[in-house]
Design a protein around this motif. Structure first.
Motif, PDB file in Angstrom:
ATOM      1  N   LYS A 184      -3.106  41.029  17.970  1.00 16.99           N
ATOM      2  CA  LYS A 184      -2.702  41.144  16.569  1.00 16.99           C
ATOM      3  C   LYS A 184      -2.800  39.771  15.922  1.00 16.99           C
ATOM      4  O   LYS A 184      -2.380  38.771  16.512  1.00 16.99           O
ATOM      5  CB  LYS A 184      -1.270  41.659  16.464  1.00 16.99           C
ATOM      6  N   GLY A 185      -3.350  39.720  14.723  1.00 19.42           N
ATOM      7  CA  GLY A 185      -3.536  38.435  14.080  1.00 19.42           C
ATOM      8  C   GLY A 185      -3.088  38.410  12.637  1.00 19.42           C
ATOM      9  O   GLY A 185      -3.113  39.441  11.952  1.00 19.42           O
ATOM     10  N   ASN A 186      -2.688  37.247  12.180  1.00 20.68           N
ATOM     11  CA  ASN A 186      -2.318  37.025  10.786  1.00 20.68           C
ATOM     12  C   ASN A 186      -3.106  35.833  10.261  1.00 20.68           C
ATOM     13  O   ASN A 186      -3.123  34.770  10.883  1.00 20.68           O
ATOM     14  CB  ASN A 186      -0.812  36.728  10.658  1.00 20.68           C
ATOM     15  N   GLY A 187      -3.769  36.026   9.133  1.00 22.27           N
ATOM     16  CA  GLY A 187      -4.519  34.944   8.520  1.00 22.27           C
ATOM     17  C   GLY A 187      -5.821  34.618   9.200  1.00 22.27           C
ATOM     18  O   GLY A 187      -6.329  33.493   9.054  1.00 22.27           O
ATOM     19  N   ILE A 188      -6.391  35.560   9.954  1.00 21.13           N
ATOM     20  CA  ILE A 188      -7.669  35.303  10.643  1.00 21.13           C
ATOM     21  C   ILE A 188      -8.627  36.476  10.459  1.00 21.13           C
ATOM     22  O   ILE A 188      -8.219  37.568  10.047  1.00 21.13           O
ATOM     23  CB  ILE A 188      -7.468  35.035  12.144  1.00 21.13           C
ATOM     24  N   GLU A 189      -9.878  36.252  10.763  1.00 23.45           N
ATOM     25  CA  GLU A 189     -10.901  37.282  10.636  1.00 23.45           C
ATOM     26  C   GLU A 189     -10.856  38.234  11.837  1.00 23.45           C
ATOM     27  O   GLU A 189     -10.446  37.841  12.934  1.00 23.45           O
ATOM     28  CB  GLU A 189     -12.292  36.639  10.550  1.00 23.45           C
ATOM     29  N   MET A 190     -11.342  39.459  11.605  1.00 22.79           N
ATOM     30  CA  MET A 190     -11.393  40.427  12.702  1.00 22.79           C
ATOM     31  C   MET A 190     -12.321  39.942  13.809  1.00 22.79           C
ATOM     32  O   MET A 190     -12.065  40.166  14.997  1.00 22.79           O
ATOM     33  CB  MET A 190     -11.846  41.792  12.187  1.00 22.79           C
ATOM     34  N   SER A 191     -13.389  39.249  13.443  1.00 22.78           N
ATOM     35  CA  SER A 191     -14.304  38.733  14.457  1.00 22.78           C
ATOM     36  C   SER A 191     -13.597  37.768  15.403  1.00 22.78           C
ATOM     37  O   SER A 191     -13.894  37.728  16.601  1.00 22.78           O
ATOM     38  CB  SER A 191     -15.495  38.035  13.791  1.00 22.78           C
ATOM     39  N   GLN A 192     -12.640  37.006  14.862  1.00 20.14           N
ATOM     40  CA  GLN A 192     -11.861  36.096  15.696  1.00 20.14           C
ATOM     41  C   GLN A 192     -10.951  36.875  16.644  1.00 20.14           C
ATOM     42  O   GLN A 192     -10.783  36.502  17.807  1.00 20.14           O
ATOM     43  CB  GLN A 192     -11.015  35.169  14.832  1.00 20.14           C
TER      44      GLN A 192
END
Length: 209
Positions: A184-192
């Motif tokens: 799960k990510g916040n402030g990043i691209e889906m590719s990342q």
């Protein structure tokens, strides 16, 4: 193993019935503008399928989950270019089955970007169905702000959700009907986010016993 099945159904009911909404328009399976509404009847069918699968899993009894320390060892030192700030793990038991979990938290110095990686071993029990209900149903939804869908990541069933405006999202992968790896990510691209799964090394997760 009836309790295992009951627990799974309870976990699933909220997930699926919430997704279908429950009003009469949805019961008629009328699609929304994006064509992705799920009817109540479809949700009931999915619940039955999941319950049957949970019961089938329970016939052979729960599999002993791996030591959560082995899961922790697979957490990468960096994820999406962010340094790991914390790593934790635990093993919990209920109704004759156990769940092992490892969690890694990654973020930059100002907290504007962050990633959380979870590796879960559900031991192949019915509890898995409550943790990965998306593995049984099909989801494909797109709006002006983002998307949500079930898909494949390599050979594994996967689930993706992303918000373009906030750059918040997640990707989860089901491995061997037992392990669930979620980023799960916040402030990043889906590719990342997807790249973090390569850093985890899903093949090593699949090889755990």
């Amino acid at each position: 193993m009836k309790l295992v099945k009951s627990v799974s159904i309870c976990l699933l009911a909220t997930t699926l019935l919430t997704s279908c909404g429950g009003n009469k328009e949805e019961e008629k399976a009328e699609s929304s503008d994006d064509g992705t509404s799920i009817s109540a009847s479809e949700s009931v069918d999915a619940l039955k399928k999941m319950a049957d699968q949970a019961e089938e899993m329970s016939k052979n009894g729960p599999v002993e989950t791996v030591d959560f320390r082995k899961l922790k060892d697979l957490l990468p030192a960096d994820a999406a270019g962010l340094a790991r700030k914390e790593a934790s793990g635990e093993k919990n038991g209920m109704a004759g089955f156990n769940i092992s979990t490892a969690q890694g938290e990654y973020r930059n110095d100002d907290g504007s970007q962050s990633v959380e990686i979870n590796i879960v071993d559900a031991g192949g029990t019915g509890a898995l169905m409550g943790l990965a209900a998306w593995s049984i149903i099909e989801v494909d939804k797109e709006t002006e702000n983002g998307y949500e869908k079930t898909t494949k990541y390599g050979d594994y069933k996967a689930y993706e959700k992303y918000d373009n405006a906030s750059k918040d999202g997640e990707i989860a992968v089901l491995i061997n009907n037992r392990f669930i790896v979620t980023a799960k990510g916040n402030g990043i691209e889906m590719s990342q986010l997807k790249s973090t799964l390569e850093e985890v090394d899903l093949d090593k997760v699949a090889a755990l016993k």
